[in-house]
Design an enzyme around this catalytic site. Structure first.
Site, short mmCIF file in Angstrom:
data_model
loop_
_atom_site.label_atom_id
_atom_site.label_comp_id
_atom_site.label_asym_id
_atom_site.label_seq_id
_atom_site.Cartn_x
_atom_site.Cartn_y
_atom_site.Cartn_z
N LYS A 1 -6.18 4.62 8.19
CA LYS A 1 -4.93 5.47 7.84
C LYS A 1 -5.25 6.80 7.71
CE LYS A 1 -2.77 1.67 5.08
NZ LYS A 1 -2.79 1.25 3.67
N SER B 1 0.87 -1.16 -0.03
CA SER B 1 0.15 0.08 0.04
C SER B 1 1.00 1.05 -0.15
CB SER B 1 -0.96 -0.09 1.23
OG SER B 1 -0.23 0.09 2.38
#
Length: 807
Positions: A696, A653
């Site tokens: 996140k 990611s």
């Protein structure tokens, strides 16, 4: 450059739920939920597997924890079991031919207990009636008559023997060792002097007569012994006649009661024969010692006539459902217990105990897969039962060659539907490595973790809340509180168009909200109570996150949240600590220089990178090679690292952030530190979705809010992740007020433009990028590197200045 086109609208950051659409004020107005939400596939599989009667169609119920699979299985199984006929009762009885191999008997449901009770009463009655019969006047007269007849015969034989001895000139006298014969003279025993005065011929004649008489005496003893044996046989025959007469009524009653059960009738016949042959066990114990005052005389052991009822069913109770929570071998199959007597361990058929399989015989057995596989012998025993259709109760010690039980109970035939509940991984492992598994568990019921949102699903969520409130005595939820629970259902599913089916999480939220409502004195649970439950649960779990955010604020963990830096970008990572996940920003830096080693991933070189992370770095290297290695060789060395990380990094990611750092270093263009970026990338430059997007975003927002929101800060996420957004209310409010921004991109180019504020650039017809773009500046730097490497090659005398790339 305008960035508005990349902004994610506030309406997409978190699901919007209007409480007024529900049509109720609180859940007290709703009917409790009776069906299962969103598990149609699993319900269909369970219904098929439970109704399928063919061998091997047992079920494996697969799904993550908290999806309600155990609850649904129990509900469906119990519903089916109620309409099914009850199975037979089972008991173990003595095997009179071989006591080490107890026999099993089957009786209709409910008759096992009555058979056990009637057998006990039958034997107890005989223990009373048989001694009474032997004490009756009729029996004693018959016994005396028999004794008199024998004694008369014995006296007649003795009289005949006496007459014969007198004719032979002998008489009988008593000696210390019995009776002896002595010669007679004039009706008296001869003296020693008279014996010595006899002539030799007279002595010889006396000896011959003695021998004849001794032969007759021996014959006499044989006849006496015969008479004793005859008397014993007649006595035994008389006793058996008496016992048979006593047995006649009770036995006939028992026989008629169970005449339709062939096995039971045959057992009763063997019991009758054993009683007749061992009738003395029913008589008072005759010992050499007088009874001790105050103590009852010892009664003979009648254990062999007992009935060990191991499985009993209610005739109106339907089929059994057994949920074995601790599937050890003995709990599943059964065991043979032992008793201690004077330091010696012993056992018999009355110590046989049934396990869960026998208790579930004719019905359903529910077993947890992990629990069964953890226990020694349990899985093999369960397979053996399904394959053979019978339960053989054995002592586990015999598996190691130790014969400790001394019993070999007759196997009990079984017909049981086994439902094994476990995670998907165990199912796949068993399919791959257990050859019998696919033959024994042919039906898989898969439980989903989420369902598409609709008005019906919202209503079912509300009815589920109503059901839990009624069952556990919780205060009912207002419509606004229901809306907040549904919003958290989206959060649990990580989608704003799907609701989570992990009802263990939803149930815990409902219970905690009820607690805080009561603590605040609310008669109904409000949205504020649900928010309080969420906040307090997070506070109980986020100590590690608190430490990290404090270190970021203090500067111990170096994360820049303002300004612009070349070759440095804020990446986002997620930490999973048990049931709590949180995000945090991490500084990613890149340095580029002349060389031929390509992208050097410092994490991988230090063996601190997982396979997926390494794949992501290799993929971005492929993207760069395809983007810039056109008219000249791709001559570059770049070092790439996550700063201040000291454990393994996994996942791809951060690929977009890593690529942006390398391009920034090549193009010598600064990256905006008030932005953080997450996303995977493929070799075509498309930004791919990642996991943990909510955590996140919230992690970077937490860092920014602690240092103070400037209005410029934000997060760049893949556009394909917008459907996963279900952000906390404080993040949404910050975006709505303009203090924070969430951007969504589809390509690397869009991410680079947001991070640098400069166009990424497109290749012109001549294959070159405009020099005032990010790619143009990067391409020019790469061309300079390639020229430097080529000139170095010529200076070193390499043919044609070719670049030699290290492996």
């Amino acid at each position: 450059m305008t960035t508005d086109k990349f902004k994610v609208p506030v309406s997409m950051l978190s699901p919007l739920i209007d409480p007024s659409q529900f049509g109720f004020e609180d859940t007290g107005e709703l009917e409790p939920l009776t069906e299962i939400i969103g598990q149609e596939r699993a319900v269909e599989a369970l219904d098929f597997g439970l109704h399928m009667k063919s061998p091997g169609f047992n079920l494996y119920v697969s799904g993550p924890a908290g999806t309600g699979k155990g609850t649904l299985v129990r509900q469906m199984v119990k519903r089916m079991a109620q309409g099914a006929p009850p199975p037979s009762d089972w008991c173990y009885v003595n095997n009179f031919q071989d006591p080490s191999r107890p026999a099993c008997l089957s009786l209709p449901a409910g008759q096992g207990a009555s058979f056990k009770r009637e057998m006990a009463a039958f034997i107890e009655g005989l223990r009373r009636d048989i001694p009474q019969a032997f004490e009756s006047k009729k029996y004693l007269d018959a016994k005396a008559k028999l004794h008199d007849e024998i004694e008369t015969k014995k006296k007649a034989l003795f009289r005949d023997l006496t007459e014969m001895s007198q004719k032979q000139g002998f008489g009988f006298e008593e000696t210390p060792v019995g009776f002896g014969i002595v010669p007679l003279k004039a009706g008296h025993s001869m003296t020693d002097e008279e014996m010595e005065a006899m002539t030799e011929q007279e002595q010889q004649e006396l000896t011959d007569r003695r021998k004849i008489l001794e032969g007759e005496i021996r014959e006499f003893h044989v006849r006496i012994h015969t008479l004793d044996k005859e008397a014993e046989d007649q006595q035994r025959h008389l006793d058996r006649q008496v016992v048979t007469k006593v047995l006649e009524g009770p036995y006939e009653t028992m026989r008629r009661t169970y005449q339709d059960l062939a096995a039971v009738a045959a057992y009763l016949e063997r019991v009758q024969q054993d009683i007749v042959h061992h009738y003395k066990d029913f008589l008072p114990h005759e010992g050499p010692h007088l009874p001790i005052p105050g103590l009852e005389p010892r009664r003979p052991d009648m254990t062999r006539y007992l009935v060990n009822l191991i499985v009993e069913h209610d005739p109106m109770g339907g089929a059994p459902v057994v949920d074995e929570s601790h599937p050890t071998y003995t709990n599943l199959i059964g065991k043979i217990e032992r008793r201690a007597h004077m330091g010696v361990m012993y056992t018999d058929f009355t110590e046989i105990r049934a396990g869960a399989v026998l208790l579930a015989n004719g019905g359903y057995l529910i077993v947890n897969a992990l629990d069964a596989l953890r226990q020694p012998f349990s899985w093999d025993a369960l397979k053996r039962v399904i394959k053979t259709g019978e339960v053989k109760i054995e002592d586990p010690g015999e598996f190691y060659g130790f014969s400790t039980a001394g019993l070999r109970p007759e196997p009990v035939p079984v017909n049981v539907k086994v439902i094994m509940v476990g995670p998907p991984m165990i199912y796949h492992l068993l399919q791959a490595y257990e050859e019998d598994f696919s033959k024994l568990f042919k039906v898989k019921a898969d439980f989903d973790t989420e369902v598409a949102r609709s008005e019906r699903q919202d209503r079912q969520y509300a009815r589920f809340i109503a059901k839990l409130c009624r069952e556990e005595g919780l205060p009912h939820f207002g419509a606004d509180a229901v809306a907040e629970v549904i919003r958290q259902g989206f959060r649990f599913a990580d989608r704003h168009d799907r609701l989570s089916l992990r009802f263990s999480l939803v149930s815990d939220l409902i219970r905690e909200a009820g607690y805080w409502a009561r603590k605040e004195g609310h008669s109904f649970v409000t949205r504020a109570d649900v928010d309080a439950a969420i906040t307090h649960k997070r506070h109980r779990s986020n100590l590690a996150e608190h430490w990290i955010q404090d270190e970021i604020k203090e500067g111990t963990l170096m994360v820049a949240l303002d300004g612009e830096v070349v070759g440095q970008v804020n990446g986002l990572s997620v930490h999973q600590l048990g049931d709590y996940a949180f995000g945090r920003p991490t500084r990613i830096t890149a340095r580029t220089y002349v060389g031929t080693k390509g992208v050097i991933d410092i994490q991988r070189e230090a063996e601190l990178a997982g396979n997926i992370h390494s794949k992501g770095v290799m993929t971005l290297a492929g993207y760069m090679a395809g983007k810039f290695a056109g008219l000249h060789p791709f001559a570059m060395s770049a070092s790439l690292t996550f700063e201040q990380t000291y454990s393994e990094i996994e996942g791809d990611s951060a690929a977009v952030a890593e690529l942006a750092a390398i391009l920034s270093s090549l193009a010598d263009l600064p990256i905006r530190q008030w932005l953080a970026v997450t996303g995977s990338v493929n070799q075509l430059g498309e930004v791919q979705p990642i996991g943990g997007v909510n955590e996140k975003i919230e992690g970077f927002f937490e860092s920014c809010s602690r240092k103070g929101l400037t209005g410029k800060q934000g997060v760049i996420i893949p556009a394909r992740n917008t459907k996963h957004l279900a952000l906390r209310r404080d993040v949404v409010e910050a975006v709505e007020s303009g203090h924070f921004t969430v951007y969504a991109v589809n390509t690397v180019e869009e991410a680079v433009e947001l991070l640098t504020g400069i166009q990424a650039g497109e290749r012109a017809i001549d294959g070159e990028y405009p020099l005032d773009t990010v790619f143009g500046r990067a391409a020019q730097r790469l061309a300079d590197m390639a020229q430097a490497v080529a000139e170095w090659g010529e200076a070193e005398g390499r043919p044609d200045g070719h670049i030699i790339t290290e492996p």
